[in-house]
Motif scaffolding. Structure first.
Motif, PDB file in Angstrom:
ATOM      1  N   ILE A 130       0.553  -1.041  -0.089  1.00 10.88           N
ATOM      2  CA  ILE A 130       0.034  -0.032  -0.158  1.00 10.88           C
ATOM      3  C   ILE A 130       0.713   1.305  -0.084  1.00 10.88           C
ATOM      4  N   ILE A 131       1.967   1.325   0.891  1.00  7.98           N
ATOM      5  CA  ILE A 131       2.737   2.557   0.995  1.00  7.98           C
ATOM      6  C   ILE A 131       3.558   2.757  -0.186  1.00  7.98           C
ATOM      7  N   ASN A 132       3.899   1.797  -0.888  1.00 10.20           N
ATOM      8  CA  ASN A 132       4.473   1.795  -2.186  1.00 10.20           C
ATOM      9  C   ASN A 132       3.855   1.849  -3.294  1.00 10.20           C
ATOM     10  N   TYR A 133       2.781   1.927  -3.432  1.00 10.16           N
ATOM     11  CA  TYR A 133       1.743   2.009  -4.338  1.00 10.16           C
ATOM     12  C   TYR A 133       2.279   3.548  -5.491  1.00 10.16           C
ATOM     13  N   LYS A 134       2.131   3.348  -6.690  1.00  9.40           N
ATOM     14  CA  LYS A 134       2.921   4.446  -7.421  1.00  9.40           C
ATOM     15  C   LYS A 134       1.642   5.275  -8.059  1.00  9.40           C
ATOM     16  N   GLU A 135       1.262   6.396  -7.127  1.00 11.30           N
ATOM     17  CA  GLU A 135       0.406   7.133  -7.259  1.00 11.30           C
ATOM     18  C   GLU A 135       0.730   8.519  -6.302  1.00 11.30           C
ATOM     19  N   ILE A 136       0.777   9.697  -7.105  1.00 16.86           N
ATOM     20  CA  ILE A 136       1.018  10.699  -6.445  1.00 16.86           C
ATOM     21  C   ILE A 136      -0.262  11.675  -5.975  1.00 16.86           C
ATOM     22  N   ASN A 137      -1.296  11.323  -6.729  1.00 10.37           N
ATOM     23  CA  ASN A 137      -2.764  12.086  -6.251  1.00 10.37           C
ATOM     24  C   ASN A 137      -2.961  11.252  -4.919  1.00 10.37           C
ATOM     25  N   LEU A 138      -3.198  12.167  -3.936  1.00 11.29           N
ATOM     26  CA  LEU A 138      -3.710  11.901  -2.640  1.00 11.29           C
ATOM     27  C   LEU A 138      -4.893  10.840  -2.512  1.00 11.29           C
ATOM     28  N   ALA A 139      -6.065  11.562  -3.305  1.00  9.00           N
ATOM     29  CA  ALA A 139      -7.336  10.790  -3.332  1.00  9.00           C
ATOM     30  C   ALA A 139      -7.166   9.482  -3.798  1.00  9.00           C
ATOM     31  N   ASN A 140      -6.456   9.117  -4.865  1.00  5.31           N
ATOM     32  CA  ASN A 140      -6.407   7.964  -5.314  1.00  5.31           C
ATOM     33  C   ASN A 140      -5.554   7.050  -4.818  1.00  5.31           C
ATOM     34  N   TYR A 141      -4.394   7.690  -4.193  1.00  9.96           N
ATOM     35  CA  TYR A 141      -3.792   6.887  -3.349  1.00  9.96           C
ATOM     36  C   TYR A 141      -4.412   6.160  -2.151  1.00  9.96           C
ATOM     37  N   LEU A 142      -5.184   6.992  -1.560  1.00 12.38           N
ATOM     38  CA  LEU A 142      -5.967   6.569  -0.083  1.00 12.38           C
ATOM     39  C   LEU A 142      -6.965   5.637  -0.767  1.00 12.38           C
ATOM     40  N   MET A 143      -7.562   6.027  -1.897  1.00 15.81           N
ATOM     41  CA  MET A 143      -8.632   5.031  -2.300  1.00 15.81           C
ATOM     42  C   MET A 143      -8.334   3.402  -2.380  1.00 15.81           C
ATOM     43  N   ASN A 144      -6.813   3.289  -3.124  1.00 18.33           N
ATOM     44  CA  ASN A 144      -6.344   2.154  -3.300  1.00 18.33           C
ATOM     45  C   ASN A 144      -5.920   1.477  -1.936  1.00 18.33           C
ATOM     46  N   SER A 145      -5.710   2.298  -0.838  1.00 17.62           N
ATOM     47  CA  SER A 145      -5.413   1.688   0.285  1.00 17.62           C
ATOM     48  C   SER A 145      -6.639   1.222   1.097  1.00 17.62           C
ATOM     49  N   ILE A 146      -7.619   1.799   0.906  1.00 13.84           N
ATOM     50  CA  ILE A 146      -9.033   1.436   1.401  1.00 13.84           C
ATOM     51  C   ILE A 146      -9.613   0.187   0.709  1.00 13.84           C
ATOM     52  N   VAL A 147      -9.249   0.262  -0.703  1.00 14.45           N
ATOM     53  CA  VAL A 147      -9.757  -0.864  -1.472  1.00 14.45           C
ATOM     54  C   VAL A 147      -8.835  -2.220  -0.878  1.00 14.45           C
ATOM     55  N   GLU A 148      -7.545  -2.070  -0.834  1.00 14.55           N
ATOM     56  CA  GLU A 148      -6.686  -3.359  -0.665  1.00 14.55           C
ATOM     57  C   GLU A 148      -7.069  -3.901   0.682  1.00 14.55           C
ATOM     58  N   ILE A 149      -7.328  -3.097   1.784  1.00  8.17           N
ATOM     59  CA  ILE A 149      -7.291  -3.550   3.042  1.00  8.17           C
ATOM     60  C   ILE A 149      -8.911  -4.179   3.277  1.00  8.17           C
ATOM     61  N   ALA A 150      -9.899  -3.350   2.606  1.00  7.31           N
ATOM     62  CA  ALA A 150     -11.096  -4.084   2.085  1.00  7.31           C
ATOM     63  C   ALA A 150     -11.052  -5.585   1.492  1.00  7.31           C
ATOM     64  N   ARG A 151     -10.392  -5.805   0.822  1.00  9.76           N
ATOM     65  CA  ARG A 151      -9.976  -6.868  -0.113  1.00  9.76           C
ATOM     66  C   ARG A 151      -9.598  -7.964   0.831  1.00  9.76           C
ATOM     67  N   TYR A 152      -8.360  -7.538   1.744  1.00  8.98           N
ATOM     68  CA  TYR A 152      -7.830  -8.535   2.658  1.00  8.98           C
ATOM     69  C   TYR A 152      -8.745  -8.924   3.654  1.00  8.98           C
ATOM     70  N   LEU A 153      -9.641  -8.090   4.150  1.00  9.03           N
ATOM     71  CA  LEU A 153     -10.869  -8.467   5.117  1.00  9.03           C
ATOM     72  C   LEU A 153     -12.008  -9.173   4.441  1.00  9.03           C
ATOM     73  N   ASN A 154     -11.827  -9.378   3.122  1.00  8.99           N
ATOM     74  CA  ASN A 154     -13.172  -9.938   2.509  1.00  8.99           C
ATOM     75  C   ASN A 154     -14.537  -9.206   2.737  1.00  8.99           C
ATOM     76  N   ILE A 155     -14.273  -7.791   2.848  1.00  9.19           N
ATOM     77  CA  ILE A 155     -15.446  -6.898   3.004  1.00  9.19           C
ATOM     78  C   ILE A 155     -16.066  -6.794   1.377  1.00  9.19           C
ATOM     79  N   GLN A 156     -17.387  -6.969   0.990  1.00  5.24           N
ATOM     80  CA  GLN A 156     -17.947  -6.998   0.047  1.00  5.24           C
ATOM     81  C   GLN A 156     -18.615  -5.897  -0.509  1.00  5.24           C
TER      82      GLN A 156
END
Length: 247
Positions: free
Chosen positions: A106-132
Motif C-alpha cells: 500500500i505505501i509503495n503504491y505508485k500514485e501521487i494523487n492523494l485521493a487515488n492513493y488513499l482509495m487504493n489503500s482502502i480497497v486493498e484492506i477491504a479486499r484483505y478482510l473480504n469486505i464485499q
C-alpha cells in the motif's frame, strides 16, 4: 440500499471499517475540501507502548483545494523511513509477516494523487478482510455543484437510490433526521463498542490506533468479528427532535 460516505483517511481506525462493512455501497468523499492536521494523511501506531504519529508527506497543500487536488511528495526515502518505523514497531506482532507485506504494498503504491492513493489503500484492506461492500469515489458521481453539506449528502443518496444512510456517531450534529425522512431515507448512526485486544505485553490498552495496529495483533477472522461490534442508534431521532429546532 444502505449507503455510507466518508472522507478518505490514512490507515484509519477500526470504526471507519465498521462503517464500510455495514453498508452496501461506500462512497469515498474525495471532492470536498482538504483539511490540514486531519486524519486524511496522518494516523497513530503503537511505538514503545505509546501512540506515535505516522504521516504521508504532501506538497503545496491548501484548505482551498479539494482532497483529490492534493499531491503527494514522491520522496522514496520518506516511504522507506515510514516502513522502517512500522517494521520496528510491530516486528514481533503475531501477524507481522502478512500485514507488513500488505502495508508495504500500500505505501509503495505508485500514485501521487492523494485521493487515488488513499482509495487504493482502502480497497486493498477491504479486499484483505473480504469486505464485499462496493467502494466508489464521490468525484465519479454527477453531483450538482451548487449543493453543500447535508444537501449534497442527500443528493448522493438519491443518485445511488439509497433508502438508508449510515454515518459514524460523531456526525450526529451534522444532519437532520426530519430532512432525511422527508426524502424517505432512514438516517442511522453506528457507535463502535469498546474494542480491546492484546497489544504485545502492554497492560494498558491504547485505543483508536490505526487499523495497522488491529491487523498486526489479530487474525482476519477476529478482526471481522470486531467490525460487527457496534450499536445502531435506533432511538436517537427522538432525542434529536427533542433537542433541536425543527426547520
Amino acid at each position: 440500499m444502505k449507503l455510507g460516505i466518508m472522507q478518505p483517511y490514512f490507515f484509519p481506525y477500526i470504526g471507519y471499517w465498521q462503517l464500510i462493512k455495514a453498508v452496501d455501497i461506500y462512497v469515498v468523499y474525495d471532492d470536498v475540501n482538504y483539511k490540514k492536521r486531519s486524519w486524511i494523511n496522518k494516523n497513530y501506531i503503537l511505538i514503545n507502548d505509546v501512540a506515535k504519529p505516522i504521516t504521508l508527506r504532501t506538497v503545496k497543500v491548501s484548505q482551498n483545494k479539494l482532497i483529490n487536488e492534493i499531491t503527494l511528495d514522491s520522496d522514496i526515502i520518506h516511504n522507506e523511513k515510514l516502513l522502517k518505523t512500522i517494521k520496528e514497531a510491530y516486528s514481533k506482532a503475531p501477524y507481522f509477516s502478512e500485514i507488513f507485506a500488505l502495508t508495504e504494498k500500500i505505501i509503495n503504491y505508485k500514485e501521487i494523487n492523494l485521493a487515488n492513493y488513499l482509495m487504493n489503500s482502502i480497497v486493498e484492506i477491504a479486499r484483505y478482510l473480504n469486505i464485499q461492500t462496493e467502494i466508489i469515489k464521490s468525484s465519479e458521481l454527477k453531483i450538482r455543484e451548487d449543493l453543500k453539506g447535508q444537501e449534497r449528502i442527500l443528493e448522493i443518496c438519491k443518485l445511488l437510490s439509497a433508502d438508508q444512510y449510515f454515518n459514524a456517531v460523531g456526525g450526529t450534529s451534522l444532519y437532520s433526521f426530519r430532512d432525511f425522512q422527508l426524502q424517505n431515507i432512514d438516517l442511522t448512526f453506528i457507535k463502535p463498542a469498546d474494542i480491546t485486544y492484546q497489544q504485545k505485553n502492554h497492560e494498558n490498552f491504547v485505543s483508536n490506533l490505526s487499523i495497522i495496529d488491529v491487523l498486526m495483533f489479530n487474525s482476519k477472522e477476529k478482526v471481522n468479528a470486531m467490525l460487527d461490534e457496534f450499536t445502531v442508534l435506533e432511538d436517537f431521532p427522538a432525542l434529536v427532535f427533542a433537542n433541536h429546532e425543527v426547520k
